[in-house]
Design an enzyme around this catalytic site. Structure first.
Site, mmCIF file in Angstrom:
data_model
loop_
_atom_site.group_PDB
_atom_site.id
_atom_site.type_symbol
_atom_site.label_atom_id
_atom_site.label_comp_id
_atom_site.label_asym_id
_atom_site.label_seq_id
_atom_site.Cartn_x
_atom_site.Cartn_y
_atom_site.Cartn_z
ATOM 1 N N SER A 191 1.034 -1.222 -0.071
ATOM 2 C CA SER A 191 0.067 0.118 0.010
ATOM 3 C C SER A 191 0.919 1.224 0.011
ATOM 4 O O SER A 191 2.190 1.188 0.399
ATOM 5 C CB SER A 191 -0.819 0.032 1.295
ATOM 6 O OG SER A 191 -1.347 1.419 1.390
ATOM 7 N N TYR A 204 -2.276 -0.939 10.561
ATOM 8 C CA TYR A 204 -2.378 -1.299 9.443
ATOM 9 C C TYR A 204 -0.984 -1.028 8.409
ATOM 10 O O TYR A 204 -0.611 -1.895 7.871
ATOM 11 C CB TYR A 204 -3.627 -0.922 8.802
ATOM 12 C CG TYR A 204 -3.601 -1.065 7.366
ATOM 13 C CD1 TYR A 204 -4.311 -2.259 6.629
ATOM 14 C CD2 TYR A 204 -3.219 0.148 6.313
ATOM 15 C CE1 TYR A 204 -4.404 -2.408 5.539
ATOM 16 C CE2 TYR A 204 -3.431 -0.129 5.026
ATOM 17 C CZ TYR A 204 -4.015 -1.362 4.500
ATOM 18 O OH TYR A 204 -4.152 -1.301 3.001
HETATM 19 P P1 NAD Z 1 -11.689 -5.907 0.187
HETATM 20 O O1 NAD Z 1 -12.126 -5.848 1.060
HETATM 21 O O2 NAD Z 1 -12.318 -6.108 -1.068
HETATM 22 O O3 NAD Z 1 -10.637 -7.232 -0.014
HETATM 23 C C1 NAD Z 1 -9.814 -7.391 1.243
HETATM 24 C C2 NAD Z 1 -10.168 -9.160 1.335
HETATM 25 O O4 NAD Z 1 -9.487 -9.724 2.328
HETATM 26 C C3 NAD Z 1 -11.687 -9.550 1.741
HETATM 27 O O5 NAD Z 1 -12.537 -9.600 0.613
HETATM 28 C C4 NAD Z 1 -11.344 -10.884 2.471
HETATM 29 O O6 NAD Z 1 -11.786 -11.683 1.537
HETATM 30 C C5 NAD Z 1 -10.130 -10.894 2.701
HETATM 31 N N1 NAD Z 1 -9.809 -11.275 4.210
HETATM 32 C C6 NAD Z 1 -9.767 -10.287 5.270
HETATM 33 N N2 NAD Z 1 -9.353 -10.873 6.443
HETATM 34 C C7 NAD Z 1 -9.452 -12.266 5.920
HETATM 35 C C8 NAD Z 1 -9.203 -13.469 6.821
HETATM 36 N N3 NAD Z 1 -8.882 -13.480 8.102
HETATM 37 N N4 NAD Z 1 -8.939 -14.537 6.237
HETATM 38 C C9 NAD Z 1 -9.393 -14.628 4.645
HETATM 39 N N5 NAD Z 1 -9.521 -13.454 4.025
HETATM 40 C C10 NAD Z 1 -9.469 -12.289 4.791
HETATM 41 O O7 NAD Z 1 -10.774 -4.867 -0.097
HETATM 42 P P2 NAD Z 1 -9.332 -4.295 -0.875
HETATM 43 O O8 NAD Z 1 -9.140 -2.754 -0.919
HETATM 44 O O9 NAD Z 1 -9.601 -4.795 -2.452
HETATM 45 O O10 NAD Z 1 -8.211 -5.020 -0.269
HETATM 46 C C11 NAD Z 1 -7.391 -5.755 -1.007
HETATM 47 C C12 NAD Z 1 -5.682 -5.374 -0.585
HETATM 48 O O11 NAD Z 1 -5.645 -4.272 -0.873
HETATM 49 C C13 NAD Z 1 -5.472 -5.512 1.065
HETATM 50 O O12 NAD Z 1 -4.284 -6.166 1.195
HETATM 51 C C14 NAD Z 1 -5.653 -4.091 1.271
HETATM 52 O O13 NAD Z 1 -4.591 -3.821 2.380
HETATM 53 C C15 NAD Z 1 -5.055 -3.567 -0.051
HETATM 54 N N6 NAD Z 1 -5.041 -2.129 -0.186
HETATM 55 C C16 NAD Z 1 -6.228 -1.540 -0.472
HETATM 56 C C17 NAD Z 1 -6.431 -0.257 -0.769
HETATM 57 C C18 NAD Z 1 -7.684 0.476 -0.803
HETATM 58 O O14 NAD Z 1 -7.605 1.643 -0.951
HETATM 59 N N7 NAD Z 1 -8.904 -0.377 -0.863
HETATM 60 C C19 NAD Z 1 -5.115 0.523 -0.749
HETATM 61 C C20 NAD Z 1 -4.027 -0.105 -0.437
HETATM 62 C C21 NAD Z 1 -3.946 -1.372 -0.344
#
Ligand code: NAD
Ligand code: MG
Length: 299
Positions: A191, A204
Protein backbone atom coordinates in the site's frame (compact mmCIF):
# COMPACT_ATOMS: atom_id res chain seq x y z
CA UNK A 1 -19.65 -6.54 -22.21
CA UNK A 2 -19.62 -2.77 -22.66
CA UNK A 3 -18.26 -1.09 -25.78
CA UNK A 4 -15.24 0.22 -23.86
CA UNK A 5 -12.43 -1.87 -22.44
CA UNK A 6 -9.09 -1.32 -20.70
CA UNK A 7 -7.60 -0.07 -24.00
CA UNK A 8 -10.19 2.62 -24.77
CA UNK A 9 -8.57 6.07 -24.55
CA UNK A 10 -10.26 8.17 -21.86
CA UNK A 11 -9.65 11.09 -19.52
CA UNK A 12 -8.49 9.41 -16.28
CA UNK A 13 -9.87 12.24 -14.14
CA UNK A 14 -13.44 11.57 -15.26
CA UNK A 15 -13.22 7.89 -16.18
CA UNK A 16 -14.76 6.90 -12.84
CA UNK A 17 -16.85 8.53 -10.05
CA UNK A 18 -15.31 11.39 -8.10
CA UNK A 19 -16.09 12.39 -4.50
CA UNK A 20 -18.24 13.34 -2.69
CA UNK A 21 -19.70 9.90 -1.95
CA UNK A 22 -22.47 8.86 0.43
CA UNK A 23 -21.67 7.66 3.92
CA UNK A 24 -22.18 3.89 3.79
CA UNK A 25 -21.12 2.05 6.91
CA UNK A 26 -21.19 -1.74 6.88
CA UNK A 27 -19.64 -4.35 9.17
CA UNK A 28 -16.21 -5.80 8.27
CA UNK A 29 -15.25 -7.57 6.05
CA UNK A 30 -17.86 -5.71 3.94
CA UNK A 31 -19.54 -6.61 0.68
CA UNK A 32 -18.89 -5.01 -2.70
CA UNK A 33 -22.56 -5.46 -3.59
CA UNK A 34 -23.56 -3.09 -0.74
CA UNK A 35 -21.45 -0.18 -2.05
CA UNK A 36 -22.69 3.00 -3.77
CA UNK A 37 -21.49 3.52 -6.43
CA UNK A 38 -20.77 -0.15 -7.13
CA UNK A 39 -17.04 -0.71 -7.63
CA UNK A 40 -15.84 -1.68 -11.12
CA UNK A 41 -13.94 -4.96 -11.13
CA UNK A 42 -13.82 -5.18 -14.93
CA UNK A 43 -16.87 -7.46 -15.17
CA UNK A 44 -18.13 -5.62 -18.28
CA UNK A 45 -14.86 -4.31 -19.65
CA UNK A 46 -11.73 -6.43 -19.13
CA UNK A 47 -10.64 -8.11 -22.36
CA UNK A 48 -8.03 -10.88 -22.17
CA UNK A 49 -5.56 -12.13 -24.78
CA UNK A 50 -4.32 -15.41 -23.32
CA UNK A 51 -1.44 -13.77 -21.46
CA UNK A 52 -1.74 -16.40 -18.67
CA UNK A 53 -2.97 -19.31 -20.74
CA UNK A 54 -2.76 -22.62 -18.85
CA UNK A 55 -1.34 -21.07 -15.66
CA UNK A 56 -2.69 -22.09 -12.25
CA UNK A 57 -3.23 -19.25 -9.80
CA UNK A 58 -4.15 -18.97 -6.11
CA UNK A 59 -5.70 -15.62 -5.10
CA UNK A 60 -6.62 -14.63 -1.53
CA UNK A 61 -9.31 -11.99 -0.99
CA UNK A 62 -10.70 -13.05 -4.36
CA UNK A 63 -14.37 -12.25 -3.66
CA UNK A 64 -14.30 -8.45 -3.76
CA UNK A 65 -12.19 -5.39 -4.44
CA UNK A 66 -8.74 -5.77 -5.92
CA UNK A 67 -8.73 -9.58 -5.59
CA UNK A 68 -11.99 -9.85 -7.52
CA UNK A 69 -10.63 -7.66 -10.34
CA UNK A 70 -7.48 -9.80 -10.44
CA UNK A 71 -9.59 -12.98 -10.55
CA UNK A 72 -11.66 -11.71 -13.49
CA UNK A 73 -8.57 -10.55 -15.41
CA UNK A 74 -6.60 -13.77 -14.75
CA UNK A 75 -9.58 -15.89 -15.86
CA UNK A 76 -9.96 -13.90 -19.08
CA UNK A 77 -6.20 -14.29 -19.66
CA UNK A 78 -6.68 -18.07 -19.46
CA UNK A 79 -5.60 -19.03 -15.91
CA UNK A 80 -7.34 -21.64 -13.75
CA UNK A 81 -8.10 -20.25 -10.31
CA UNK A 82 -8.32 -21.15 -6.64
CA UNK A 83 -9.97 -18.38 -4.64
CA UNK A 84 -9.96 -17.81 -0.89
CA UNK A 85 -12.17 -15.40 1.05
CA UNK A 86 -14.01 -15.37 4.38
CA UNK A 87 -17.17 -17.49 4.67
CA UNK A 88 -19.12 -14.24 5.44
CA UNK A 89 -18.36 -13.07 1.90
CA UNK A 90 -20.07 -15.94 0.10
CA UNK A 91 -22.56 -13.48 -1.45
CA UNK A 92 -19.82 -11.59 -3.30
CA UNK A 93 -18.18 -14.86 -4.31
CA UNK A 94 -21.44 -16.34 -5.54
CA UNK A 95 -22.02 -13.77 -8.26
CA UNK A 96 -18.33 -13.84 -9.28
CA UNK A 97 -18.13 -17.56 -10.06
CA UNK A 98 -20.35 -17.57 -13.18
CA UNK A 99 -18.37 -14.59 -14.56
CA UNK A 100 -15.16 -16.58 -14.16
CA UNK A 101 -16.61 -19.80 -15.57
CA UNK A 102 -17.77 -17.85 -18.65
CA UNK A 103 -14.09 -17.48 -19.55
CA UNK A 104 -13.79 -21.25 -19.90
CA UNK A 105 -11.31 -21.72 -17.05
CA UNK A 106 -11.81 -23.76 -13.88
CA UNK A 107 -12.41 -22.12 -10.50
CA UNK A 108 -12.14 -23.76 -7.12
CA UNK A 109 -13.08 -21.96 -3.89
CA UNK A 110 -11.61 -22.51 -0.43
CA UNK A 111 -13.34 -20.13 2.01
CA UNK A 112 -11.68 -19.80 5.40
CA UNK A 113 -9.70 -17.64 7.80
CA UNK A 114 -6.05 -17.11 6.83
CA UNK A 115 -5.18 -16.00 10.37
CA UNK A 116 -4.65 -19.70 11.02
CA UNK A 117 -1.37 -21.29 9.85
CA UNK A 118 -2.90 -24.75 9.46
CA UNK A 119 -5.62 -23.29 7.23
CA UNK A 120 -3.04 -21.47 5.06
CA UNK A 121 -1.18 -24.75 4.52
CA UNK A 122 -4.43 -26.53 3.71
CA UNK A 123 -5.37 -23.76 1.26
CA UNK A 124 -2.14 -24.18 -0.70
CA UNK A 125 -2.37 -27.99 -0.68
CA UNK A 126 -5.96 -27.80 -1.88
CA UNK A 127 -5.02 -25.39 -4.70
CA UNK A 128 -2.21 -27.69 -5.85
CA UNK A 129 -4.45 -30.76 -5.74
CA UNK A 130 -7.50 -29.22 -7.47
CA UNK A 131 -5.58 -27.41 -10.22
CA UNK A 132 -2.87 -30.05 -10.65
CA UNK A 133 -0.09 -27.59 -9.73
CA UNK A 134 0.55 -23.98 -8.85
CA UNK A 135 2.28 -21.25 -10.92
CA UNK A 136 1.06 -17.95 -9.48
CA UNK A 137 0.39 -16.94 -5.86
CA UNK A 138 -1.39 -13.62 -5.31
CA UNK A 139 -1.72 -12.45 -1.71
CA UNK A 140 -4.46 -9.81 -1.73
CA UNK A 141 -6.44 -10.43 1.48
CA UNK A 142 -6.00 -7.74 4.08
CA UNK A 143 -7.48 -6.25 7.24
CA UNK A 144 -7.70 -2.50 7.92
CA UNK A 145 -9.47 -1.02 10.97
CA UNK A 146 -8.76 2.63 11.77
CA UNK A 147 -8.37 3.89 15.36
CA UNK A 148 -8.06 7.62 16.03
CA UNK A 149 -5.56 6.92 18.81
CA UNK A 150 -3.03 4.10 18.80
CA UNK A 151 -3.88 3.75 22.50
CA UNK A 152 -7.23 2.32 21.39
CA UNK A 153 -5.64 -0.44 19.33
CA UNK A 154 -6.16 -3.59 21.37
CA UNK A 155 -3.66 -6.40 21.35
CA UNK A 156 -6.38 -8.49 19.76
CA UNK A 157 -6.76 -6.04 16.85
CA UNK A 158 -2.99 -5.61 16.43
CA UNK A 159 -2.62 -9.37 16.34
CA UNK A 160 -5.48 -9.88 13.86
CA UNK A 161 -4.13 -7.22 11.48
CA UNK A 162 -0.60 -8.65 11.55
CA UNK A 163 -1.86 -12.24 11.25
CA UNK A 164 -4.03 -11.41 8.23
CA UNK A 165 -1.66 -9.07 6.40
CA UNK A 166 1.80 -10.38 7.26
CA UNK A 167 1.78 -13.86 8.85
CA UNK A 168 -0.69 -15.29 6.31
CA UNK A 169 1.49 -14.06 3.42
CA UNK A 170 4.50 -15.72 5.09
CA UNK A 171 2.62 -18.98 5.74
CA UNK A 172 1.13 -19.13 2.23
CA UNK A 173 4.49 -18.42 0.57
CA UNK A 174 6.19 -21.01 2.78
CA UNK A 175 3.64 -23.67 1.87
CA UNK A 176 3.63 -22.71 -1.82
CA UNK A 177 7.31 -22.37 -2.72
CA UNK A 178 8.13 -26.13 -2.64
CA UNK A 179 5.40 -26.59 -5.29
CA UNK A 180 6.35 -23.69 -7.56
CA UNK A 181 8.11 -24.44 -10.87
CA UNK A 182 10.76 -22.19 -12.45
CA UNK A 183 8.95 -19.24 -14.04
CA UNK A 184 6.40 -19.07 -11.23
CA UNK A 185 5.51 -15.71 -9.70
CA UNK A 186 4.37 -14.41 -6.33
CA UNK A 187 2.59 -11.06 -6.04
CA UNK A 188 1.92 -9.43 -2.67
CA UNK A 189 -0.33 -6.44 -1.98
CA UNK A 190 1.32 -3.59 -0.10
CA UNK A 191 0.00 0.00 0.00
CA UNK A 192 0.99 3.64 -0.24
CA UNK A 193 0.66 3.30 3.57
CA UNK A 194 4.06 1.58 3.60
CA UNK A 195 5.59 4.94 2.60
CA UNK A 196 3.17 7.68 3.65
CA UNK A 197 1.40 6.54 6.81
CA UNK A 198 -2.00 7.85 7.97
CA UNK A 199 -1.88 8.53 11.72
CA UNK A 200 -5.14 6.59 12.22
CA UNK A 201 -3.71 3.34 10.77
CA UNK A 202 -1.29 2.50 13.58
CA UNK A 203 -1.40 -1.27 13.08
CA UNK A 204 -2.26 -1.47 9.36
CA UNK A 205 0.42 0.88 7.97
CA UNK A 206 3.32 -1.04 9.57
CA UNK A 207 1.98 -4.32 8.15
CA UNK A 208 2.29 -2.79 4.69
CA UNK A 209 5.94 -1.81 5.36
CA UNK A 210 6.53 -5.41 6.43
CA UNK A 211 5.01 -6.66 3.16
CA UNK A 212 7.39 -4.43 1.17
CA UNK A 213 10.37 -5.72 3.16
CA UNK A 214 9.34 -9.36 2.84
CA UNK A 215 8.74 -8.99 -0.92
CA UNK A 216 12.26 -7.63 -1.43
CA UNK A 217 13.86 -10.37 0.67
CA UNK A 218 11.90 -13.14 -1.02
CA UNK A 219 12.49 -11.72 -4.52
CA UNK A 220 16.25 -11.75 -3.92
CA UNK A 221 16.22 -15.16 -2.23
CA UNK A 222 14.04 -17.01 -4.74
CA UNK A 223 15.83 -15.67 -7.83
CA UNK A 224 18.02 -18.80 -7.74
CA UNK A 225 14.92 -20.95 -8.02
CA UNK A 226 13.68 -18.96 -11.03
CA UNK A 227 10.74 -17.62 -9.03
CA UNK A 228 9.95 -13.90 -9.16
CA UNK A 229 8.34 -12.00 -6.28
CA UNK A 230 6.87 -8.50 -6.55
CA UNK A 231 4.35 -6.29 -4.78
CA UNK A 232 1.70 -3.81 -5.86
CA UNK A 233 1.21 -0.71 -3.69
CA UNK A 234 -2.24 0.78 -4.29
CA UNK A 235 -3.34 4.27 -3.27
CA UNK A 236 -7.02 4.89 -2.39
CA UNK A 237 -9.13 2.23 -4.11
CA UNK A 238 -12.94 2.02 -3.99
CA UNK A 239 -13.51 -1.30 -2.18
CA UNK A 240 -15.49 -2.57 0.86
CA UNK A 241 -12.31 -2.44 2.97
CA UNK A 242 -12.76 1.32 3.42
CA UNK A 243 -16.46 1.84 4.41
CA UNK A 244 -16.43 -1.30 6.62
CA UNK A 245 -14.19 0.33 9.25
CA UNK A 246 -11.03 0.97 7.21
CA UNK A 247 -11.73 4.71 7.31
CA UNK A 248 -14.11 6.95 9.27
CA UNK A 249 -17.28 7.70 7.24
CA UNK A 250 -16.29 11.36 6.84
CA UNK A 251 -13.19 10.18 4.96
CA UNK A 252 -15.23 7.73 2.87
CA UNK A 253 -17.24 10.75 1.66
CA UNK A 254 -14.07 12.40 0.37
CA UNK A 255 -12.22 9.24 -0.57
CA UNK A 256 -9.60 9.90 -3.26
CA UNK A 257 -10.09 13.66 -3.23
CA UNK A 258 -6.52 14.41 -2.21
CA UNK A 259 -4.62 12.56 -4.93
CA UNK A 260 -3.77 14.49 -8.12
CA UNK A 261 -6.31 12.53 -10.22
CA UNK A 262 -8.96 13.67 -7.70
CA UNK A 263 -10.82 10.38 -7.30
CA UNK A 264 -10.32 6.89 -5.89
CA UNK A 265 -9.03 4.18 -8.19
CA UNK A 266 -11.35 1.33 -9.11
CA UNK A 267 -10.27 -2.30 -8.61
CA UNK A 268 -10.35 -2.78 -12.40
CA UNK A 269 -7.55 -0.24 -12.73
CA UNK A 270 -5.15 -2.55 -10.87
CA UNK A 271 -5.86 -5.76 -12.76
CA UNK A 272 -3.44 -5.18 -15.65
CA UNK A 273 -0.48 -4.62 -13.29
CA UNK A 274 -1.14 -7.97 -11.57
CA UNK A 275 -1.45 -9.66 -14.99
CA UNK A 276 1.84 -8.11 -16.08
CA UNK A 277 3.65 -9.18 -12.89
CA UNK A 278 2.18 -12.70 -13.10
CA UNK A 279 3.07 -13.22 -16.75
CA UNK A 280 6.38 -13.79 -18.51
CA UNK A 281 6.15 -10.21 -19.86
CA UNK A 282 7.76 -9.09 -16.58
CA UNK A 283 10.59 -11.67 -16.77
CA UNK A 284 13.28 -9.19 -15.57
CA UNK A 285 11.16 -7.68 -12.78
CA UNK A 286 11.62 -9.09 -9.29
CA UNK A 287 11.90 -7.78 -5.70
CA UNK A 288 10.06 -4.70 -7.03
CA UNK A 289 7.10 -2.63 -5.82
CA UNK A 290 4.66 -1.07 -8.29
CA UNK A 291 2.59 1.96 -7.26
CA UNK A 292 -0.98 2.46 -8.53
CA UNK A 293 -1.75 5.64 -6.63
CA UNK A 294 -3.55 8.25 -8.72
CA UNK A 295 -0.47 10.47 -8.64
CA UNK A 296 0.76 10.05 -5.06
CA UNK A 297 4.01 8.38 -6.10
CA UNK A 298 6.08 5.92 -4.13
CA UNK A 299 9.36 7.47 -2.94
P1 NAD B 1 -11.64 -5.98 0.06
O1 NAD B 1 -12.35 -5.84 1.35
O2 NAD B 1 -12.45 -6.13 -1.16
O3 NAD B 1 -10.61 -7.19 0.10
C1 NAD B 1 -9.98 -7.63 1.27
C2 NAD B 1 -10.25 -9.10 1.37
O4 NAD B 1 -9.45 -9.63 2.40
C3 NAD B 1 -11.68 -9.45 1.73
O5 NAD B 1 -12.50 -9.59 0.59
C4 NAD B 1 -11.50 -10.78 2.45
O6 NAD B 1 -11.81 -11.85 1.58
C5 NAD B 1 -10.02 -10.84 2.75
N1 NAD B 1 -9.78 -11.11 4.17
C6 NAD B 1 -9.76 -10.25 5.19
N2 NAD B 1 -9.51 -10.90 6.34
C7 NAD B 1 -9.37 -12.20 6.03
C8 NAD B 1 -9.10 -13.38 6.76
N3 NAD B 1 -8.87 -13.34 8.10
N4 NAD B 1 -9.06 -14.57 6.12
C9 NAD B 1 -9.27 -14.64 4.77
N5 NAD B 1 -9.52 -13.55 4.02
C10 NAD B 1 -9.56 -12.36 4.64
O7 NAD B 1 -10.68 -4.70 -0.05
P2 NAD B 1 -9.44 -4.36 -1.02
O8 NAD B 1 -9.25 -2.91 -0.84
O9 NAD B 1 -9.62 -4.92 -2.36
O10 NAD B 1 -8.24 -5.06 -0.28
C11 NAD B 1 -7.32 -5.89 -0.94
C12 NAD B 1 -5.90 -5.56 -0.54
O11 NAD B 1 -5.58 -4.27 -1.02
C13 NAD B 1 -5.66 -5.53 0.97
O12 NAD B 1 -4.43 -6.17 1.24
C14 NAD B 1 -5.55 -4.06 1.26
O13 NAD B 1 -4.73 -3.80 2.37
C15 NAD B 1 -4.91 -3.56 -0.02
N6 NAD B 1 -5.05 -2.13 -0.25
C16 NAD B 1 -6.27 -1.56 -0.40
C17 NAD B 1 -6.35 -0.19 -0.60
C18 NAD B 1 -7.67 0.50 -0.75
O14 NAD B 1 -7.70 1.75 -0.73
N7 NAD B 1 -8.78 -0.19 -0.92
C19 NAD B 1 -5.18 0.59 -0.66
C20 NAD B 1 -3.95 -0.04 -0.51
C21 NAD B 1 -3.90 -1.41 -0.30
MG1 MG C 1 -14.62 -9.11 0.38
Amino acid sequence: MSSTNQYTMRDPTTQYPRPPFEEQPQPAPGLAKEMTPRPDHGEDSYVGFGRLKGRKALITGGDSGIGRAVAIAFAREGADLTLNYLPDEEEDAKDLLPIIRDSGVSVHTVPGDIQDEAFCTKLVESAVKEMGGLDIVVNVAGKQAYQDSFLDITTEQFDATFKTNVYAMFWICKAAVPHLPRGATIINTASIQAYDQSPILGDYAPTKSAIVGFTKVLGKQLADRGIRVNAVAPGPIWTPLQPSGGQPQKKVKEFGKNVPLGRPGQPAELASIYVFLASQESSYVTAEVYGVTGGHPLP
